[in-house]
Each structure stands twice: as C-alpha cells, then as structure tokens.
Design a protein around this motif. Structure first.
Motif, PDB file in Angstrom:
ATOM      1  N   LEU A  56      11.762 -19.190  -9.256  1.00 45.87           N
ATOM      2  CA  LEU A  56      10.941 -18.167  -8.558  1.00 45.87           C
ATOM      3  C   LEU A  56      11.302 -16.666  -9.146  1.00 45.87           C
ATOM      4  N   THR A  57      10.216 -15.937  -9.502  1.00 45.61           N
ATOM      5  CA  THR A  57      10.578 -14.463  -9.621  1.00 45.61           C
ATOM      6  C   THR A  57       9.338 -13.799  -9.322  1.00 45.61           C
ATOM      7  N   MET A  58       9.398 -12.538  -9.093  1.00 46.79           N
ATOM      8  CA  MET A  58       8.559 -11.502  -9.016  1.00 46.79           C
ATOM      9  C   MET A  58       7.967 -10.580 -10.002  1.00 46.79           C
ATOM     10  N   LEU A  59       6.653 -10.453 -10.143  1.00 50.09           N
ATOM     11  CA  LEU A  59       6.086  -9.304 -11.057  1.00 50.09           C
ATOM     12  C   LEU A  59       5.766  -8.338 -10.314  1.00 50.09           C
ATOM     13  N   CYS A  60       5.899  -6.816 -10.808  1.00 45.78           N
ATOM     14  CA  CYS A  60       5.661  -5.668  -9.897  1.00 45.78           C
ATOM     15  C   CYS A  60       4.624  -5.031 -11.045  1.00 45.78           C
ATOM     16  N   PHE A  61       3.308  -4.888 -10.338  1.00 46.98           N
ATOM     17  CA  PHE A  61       2.234  -3.979 -11.052  1.00 46.98           C
ATOM     18  C   PHE A  61       2.210  -2.611 -10.617  1.00 46.98           C
ATOM     19  N   ARG A  62       2.355  -1.464 -11.506  1.00 49.26           N
ATOM     20  CA  ARG A  62       2.410  -0.187 -11.058  1.00 49.26           C
ATOM     21  C   ARG A  62       1.218   0.404 -11.954  1.00 49.26           C
ATOM     22  N   PRO A  63       0.015   0.767 -11.004  1.00 47.73           N
ATOM     23  CA  PRO A  63      -1.144   1.081 -11.739  1.00 47.73           C
ATOM     24  C   PRO A  63      -0.816   2.628 -12.270  1.00 47.73           C
ATOM     25  N   LYS A  64      -1.592   2.893 -13.416  1.00 50.62           N
ATOM     26  CA  LYS A  64      -1.541   4.201 -14.150  1.00 50.62           C
ATOM     27  C   LYS A  64      -3.001   4.885 -13.770  1.00 50.62           C
ATOM     28  N   ASN A  65      -3.975   4.069 -14.129  1.00 47.32           N
ATOM     29  CA  ASN A  65      -5.270   4.688 -13.980  1.00 47.32           C
ATOM     30  C   ASN A  65      -6.323   3.250 -14.056  1.00 47.32           C
ATOM     31  N   GLY A  66      -7.788   3.706 -13.566  1.00 50.03           N
ATOM     32  CA  GLY A  66      -8.432   2.900 -13.743  1.00 50.03           C
ATOM     33  C   GLY A  66      -9.856   3.036 -13.439  1.00 50.03           C
ATOM     34  N   LYS A 126       0.942  -1.301   0.034  1.00 48.12           N
ATOM     35  CA  LYS A 126       0.087   0.088   0.113  1.00 48.12           C
ATOM     36  C   LYS A 126       0.728   1.401   0.110  1.00 48.12           C
ATOM     37  N   GLU A 127       1.926   1.219   0.665  1.00 49.36           N
ATOM     38  CA  GLU A 127       2.865   2.337   0.849  1.00 49.36           C
ATOM     39  C   GLU A 127       3.321   2.774  -0.433  1.00 49.36           C
ATOM     40  N   ALA A 128       3.854   1.939  -1.312  1.00 45.38           N
ATOM     41  CA  ALA A 128       4.354   2.191  -2.740  1.00 45.38           C
ATOM     42  C   ALA A 128       3.591   2.278  -3.508  1.00 45.38           C
ATOM     43  N   GLY A 129       2.233   1.730  -3.265  1.00 47.92           N
ATOM     44  CA  GLY A 129       1.065   1.742  -4.327  1.00 47.92           C
ATOM     45  C   GLY A 129       1.447   0.661  -5.471  1.00 47.92           C
ATOM     46  N   THR A 130       1.886  -0.297  -5.158  1.00 51.83           N
ATOM     47  CA  THR A 130       2.389  -1.418  -5.966  1.00 51.83           C
ATOM     48  C   THR A 130       1.635  -2.825  -5.563  1.00 51.83           C
ATOM     49  N   VAL A 131       1.379  -3.496  -6.579  1.00 47.64           N
ATOM     50  CA  VAL A 131       0.990  -4.991  -6.421  1.00 47.64           C
ATOM     51  C   VAL A 131       2.091  -6.113  -6.963  1.00 47.64           C
ATOM     52  N   TRP A 132       2.444  -7.006  -6.039  1.00 40.22           N
ATOM     53  CA  TRP A 132       3.510  -7.821  -6.348  1.00 40.22           C
ATOM     54  C   TRP A 132       2.962  -9.329  -6.610  1.00 40.22           C
ATOM     55  N   PHE A 133       3.434 -10.132  -7.422  1.00 37.78           N
ATOM     56  CA  PHE A 133       3.086 -11.365  -7.868  1.00 37.78           C
ATOM     57  C   PHE A 133       4.030 -12.431  -7.675  1.00 37.78           C
ATOM     58  N   TYR A 134       4.049 -13.306  -7.165  1.00 43.49           N
ATOM     59  CA  TYR A 134       5.115 -14.470  -7.170  1.00 43.49           C
ATOM     60  C   TYR A 134       4.604 -15.457  -8.413  1.00 43.49           C
ATOM     61  N   THR A 135       5.697 -15.659  -9.358  1.00 49.02           N
ATOM     62  CA  THR A 135       5.532 -16.381 -10.594  1.00 49.02           C
ATOM     63  C   THR A 135       6.697 -17.288 -10.574  1.00 49.02           C
ATOM     64  N   ASN A 136       6.666 -17.914 -11.782  1.00 50.22           N
ATOM     65  CA  ASN A 136       7.773 -18.856 -12.376  1.00 50.22           C
ATOM     66  C   ASN A 136       8.228 -18.005 -13.689  1.00 50.22           C
ATOM     67  N   LYS A 137       9.596 -18.158 -13.655  1.00 47.29           N
ATOM     68  CA  LYS A 137      10.405 -17.378 -14.766  1.00 47.29           C
ATOM     69  C   LYS A 137      10.112 -18.009 -16.004  1.00 47.29           C
ATOM     70  N   SER A 138       9.630 -19.332 -16.093  1.00 47.10           N
ATOM     71  CA  SER A 138       9.371 -19.793 -17.297  1.00 47.10           C
ATOM     72  C   SER A 138       7.565 -19.924 -17.870  1.00 47.10           C
ATOM     73  N   SER A 139       6.865 -18.915 -16.993  1.00 45.84           N
ATOM     74  CA  SER A 139       5.681 -18.791 -17.178  1.00 45.84           C
ATOM     75  C   SER A 139       5.402 -18.021 -18.575  1.00 45.84           C
ATOM     76  N   ASP A 140       4.354 -18.299 -19.297  1.00 43.93           N
ATOM     77  CA  ASP A 140       3.881 -17.670 -20.428  1.00 43.93           C
ATOM     78  C   ASP A 140       4.025 -16.112 -20.243  1.00 43.93           C
ATOM     79  N   LEU A 141       3.531 -15.701 -18.994  1.00 36.67           N
ATOM     80  CA  LEU A 141       3.311 -14.063 -18.770  1.00 36.67           C
ATOM     81  C   LEU A 141       4.783 -13.467 -18.798  1.00 36.67           C
ATOM     82  N   VAL A 142       5.664 -14.051 -17.877  1.00 36.98           N
ATOM     83  CA  VAL A 142       7.223 -13.751 -17.765  1.00 36.98           C
ATOM     84  C   VAL A 142       7.717 -13.655 -19.213  1.00 36.98           C
ATOM     85  N   LYS A 143       7.413 -14.542 -19.941  1.00 41.66           N
ATOM     86  CA  LYS A 143       8.012 -14.742 -21.281  1.00 41.66           C
ATOM     87  C   LYS A 143       7.396 -13.595 -22.398  1.00 41.66           C
TER      88      LYS A 143
END
Length: 165
Positions: free
Chosen positions: A118-128, A45-62
């Motif tokens: 193991l890797t992390m994804l960081c989502f930084r929202p712009k608008n919504g 909440k402090e940074a205004g970010t959302v993090w996700f655990y995932t695999n480096k080999s996932s389709d999303l990471v690729k």
C-alpha cells in the motif's frame, strides 16, 4: 447540470466539489507511452490536493520513481469536464491513509492499512481548464438546430481556466 455562476465566480471550489463527488478520474503517467488509468480520488480541499491509494508495484508508481512527475488528471461527466496539469508524487503518508480509509479501499489491500504494498499518491494541481454546461438535452438540441440554421456556434456552456499558484 453544472452551475455556471459558480464556474465563473469560484471555479476551484466547484472543481474540488466535483472531484469529491466522482467515483473515478483518469490519471496520466509521466511516461508518455503509458495510457491514462482510472483512479478513485480522495480530496483534501483545505490543502488543495488529491490523494490516491495504490500499490507500490503498480506501473504508475514505477513510472513516477522517487522524484514523481508531471501528469494530467481528467474528469469527464455529462455536463462537467476538466483537465488538470500537476505534480504527482509517491507519499506513504500514514495520516492520509487513515484520513480516507474505508471498507471500499480495504477490499483492495489484503493487509488492510498495514499492507506492505500500500502506498499513496499525492496530486498537486498547477493549472487546468474546465468546461461546463447547464443545458438540458432539449435546450442542447435547440442550440444545435439554431446554430445550424443561422450558421453560428451553439451556446451550450462555458469554459474557464484555473491557476493554483
């Protein structure tokens, strides 16, 4: 039921509260032919970010590659829906891995926190946009019946936009 006063007064705070309470969100891909996928959000909440655990080999990471990409994150609950546009990047951040680590997350990674995949994804929202309702099922039915009888739109909730810049 959603708190419509809070939606009007502080939609970002309410959004991060909902993100912190949901088990999964739908996360998009910068590659348009890929479907959105459910991911468990870890909220800073402090940074205004959302993090996700995932695999480096996932389709999303690729699909993200080295530079990341612009994606949609969607929350769909009974009385609260949100769609956010933001940047998603791969960020193997050891502090974030430690910060959010739990036995539930550990179940997905054989090597625990040191799993090489193991890797992390960081989502930084712009608008919504956020849609929320404080109507119970009976009030909802009443609003629909009233709207049909009077040929008007039902009063079933509020919509607001948020900008994170």
């Amino acid at each position: 039921m959603a708190n419509l006063d809070k939606l009007k007064q502080n939609p970002k705070e309410q959004l991060f509260e909902h993100l912190d309470d949901v088990r999964a969100v739908m996360l998009g891909s910068p590659v348009h032919h890929q479907h959105m996928q459910p991911m468990a959000p870890q909220v800073d909440k402090e940074a205004g970010t959302v993090w996700f655990y995932t695999n480096k080999s996932s389709d999303l990471v690729k699909a993200l590659g080295q530079d990341g990409g612009e994606v949609h994150l969607c929350i769909v609950e009974k009385d609260y829906q949100a769609c956010l546009l933001g940047d998603l990047t791969v960020d193997h951040n050891p502090q974030k891995i430690d910060q959010f680590w739990s036995s539930v997350i550990a179940a997905w990674f054989e090597g625990d926190k040191t799993d090489p995949d193991l890797t992390m994804l960081c989502f930084r929202p712009k608008n919504g946009s956020i849609w929320a309702s404080d109507k119970n099922p009976i009030t909802f039915a009443w609003e629909i019946a009233k709207a049909n009888h009077k040929d008007q739109k039902p009063d079933i909730g509020e919509r607001t936009s948020v900008d994170f810049h």
